[in-house]
Design a protein around this motif. Structure first.
Motif, short mmCIF file in Angstrom:
data_model
loop_
_atom_site.label_atom_id
_atom_site.label_comp_id
_atom_site.label_asym_id
_atom_site.label_seq_id
_atom_site.Cartn_x
_atom_site.Cartn_y
_atom_site.Cartn_z
N LEU A 257 7.89 25.07 -14.51
CA LEU A 257 7.72 24.63 -13.23
C LEU A 257 9.48 24.49 -12.90
CD1 LEU A 257 4.80 22.57 -13.99
CD2 LEU A 257 5.02 24.48 -12.34
N GLY A 258 9.76 23.63 -11.89
CA GLY A 258 11.46 23.01 -11.24
C GLY A 258 11.21 21.85 -11.50
N PRO A 259 12.48 21.60 -11.19
CA PRO A 259 12.97 20.11 -11.55
C PRO A 259 12.41 19.04 -10.92
CG PRO A 259 15.05 21.77 -11.24
CD PRO A 259 13.99 22.69 -10.95
N VAL A 260 11.80 19.69 -9.08
CA VAL A 260 10.77 18.11 -8.59
C VAL A 260 10.03 18.15 -8.73
CG1 VAL A 260 10.60 17.55 -5.49
CG2 VAL A 260 12.97 18.91 -6.10
N THR A 261 8.88 19.71 -9.23
CA THR A 261 8.15 18.60 -9.44
C THR A 261 7.57 18.44 -11.39
OG1 THR A 261 6.86 21.18 -8.96
CG2 THR A 261 5.41 20.21 -10.67
N ILE A 262 8.53 18.99 -12.05
CA ILE A 262 8.46 17.92 -13.10
C ILE A 262 8.65 16.72 -12.79
CG2 ILE A 262 9.95 17.77 -15.47
CD1 ILE A 262 10.10 20.79 -15.23
N LYS A 263 9.77 15.82 -12.57
CA LYS A 263 10.43 14.49 -11.58
C LYS A 263 8.59 14.20 -11.12
CE LYS A 263 15.47 15.41 -11.24
NZ LYS A 263 16.57 15.48 -10.69
N ALA A 264 8.39 14.69 -10.12
CA ALA A 264 7.18 14.11 -9.71
C ALA A 264 5.75 13.48 -10.65
CB ALA A 264 6.46 15.18 -8.44
N PHE A 265 5.95 14.88 -11.50
CA PHE A 265 4.89 14.56 -12.08
C PHE A 265 4.77 12.96 -13.36
CE2 PHE A 265 3.10 15.46 -16.65
CZ PHE A 265 2.10 15.48 -16.75
N LEU A 266 6.30 13.59 -13.82
CA LEU A 266 6.56 12.15 -14.98
C LEU A 266 6.62 10.77 -13.89
CD1 LEU A 266 9.58 14.04 -16.88
CD2 LEU A 266 7.55 13.85 -17.13
N ALA A 267 7.12 11.09 -12.62
CA ALA A 267 6.87 9.52 -11.45
C ALA A 267 5.69 9.23 -11.17
CB ALA A 267 7.86 9.96 -10.43
N VAL A 268 5.19 9.82 -11.29
CA VAL A 268 3.51 9.84 -11.68
C VAL A 268 2.63 9.60 -12.85
CG1 VAL A 268 1.13 10.20 -11.06
CG2 VAL A 268 2.86 10.66 -9.76
N GLY A 269 3.08 9.46 -13.73
CA GLY A 269 2.70 9.62 -15.08
C GLY A 269 3.43 8.11 -15.69
N MET A 270 3.95 7.83 -15.22
CA MET A 270 4.68 6.45 -15.58
C MET A 270 3.52 4.98 -15.38
SD MET A 270 6.75 4.88 -17.65
CE MET A 270 8.82 5.19 -17.08
N PRO A 271 3.47 5.08 -14.26
CA PRO A 271 2.69 4.06 -13.53
C PRO A 271 0.99 4.29 -14.84
CG PRO A 271 2.84 5.49 -12.34
CD PRO A 271 4.28 5.94 -13.01
N LEU A 272 0.28 5.60 -14.92
CA LEU A 272 -1.03 5.65 -15.95
C LEU A 272 -0.26 5.06 -17.15
CD1 LEU A 272 -1.30 9.03 -14.53
CD2 LEU A 272 -2.44 7.03 -13.68
N ASN A 273 0.32 5.42 -17.63
CA ASN A 273 1.08 4.97 -19.45
C ASN A 273 0.88 3.68 -19.27
OD1 ASN A 273 1.16 7.70 -20.93
ND2 ASN A 273 3.15 8.02 -19.77
N ASN A 274 1.27 2.95 -17.78
CA ASN A 274 1.39 1.76 -18.14
C ASN A 274 0.40 1.42 -17.84
OD1 ASN A 274 4.28 1.50 -18.84
ND2 ASN A 274 4.78 1.26 -16.32
N GLY A 275 -0.39 1.63 -17.18
CA GLY A 275 -2.07 1.23 -16.83
C GLY A 275 -2.41 0.92 -18.51
#
Length: 62
Positions: free
Chosen positions: A11-29
């Motif tokens: 996958l490209g950089p934008v898709t990966i960054k979006a996935f990781l950005a959404v993952g952060m609040p999920l992990n924190n939650g």
């Protein structure tokens, strides 16, 4: 982390960054056990539903 995900998924950089950005609040939650909390911010994190990234495939990302 981005490089490992890119190499694994293609996958490209934008898709990966979006996935990781959404993952952060999920992990924190999950760490804060937000499923058990009756707070507005916890509901905001829980609003992210399974299937959010189903549309992202190697073919769709090219």
């Amino acid at each position: 982390m981005w490089e490992m995900v890119a190499e694994t998924t293609g996958l490209g950089p934008v898709t990966i960054k979006a996935f990781l950005a959404v993952g952060m609040p999920l992990n924190n939650g999950a760490a804060l056990q937000n499923a058990e909390l009756d707070e507005p911010w916890a509901e905001g994190v829980r609003r992210i539903r399974p299937g959010l990234f189903d549309h992202i495939t190697t073919g769709a990302n090219r």
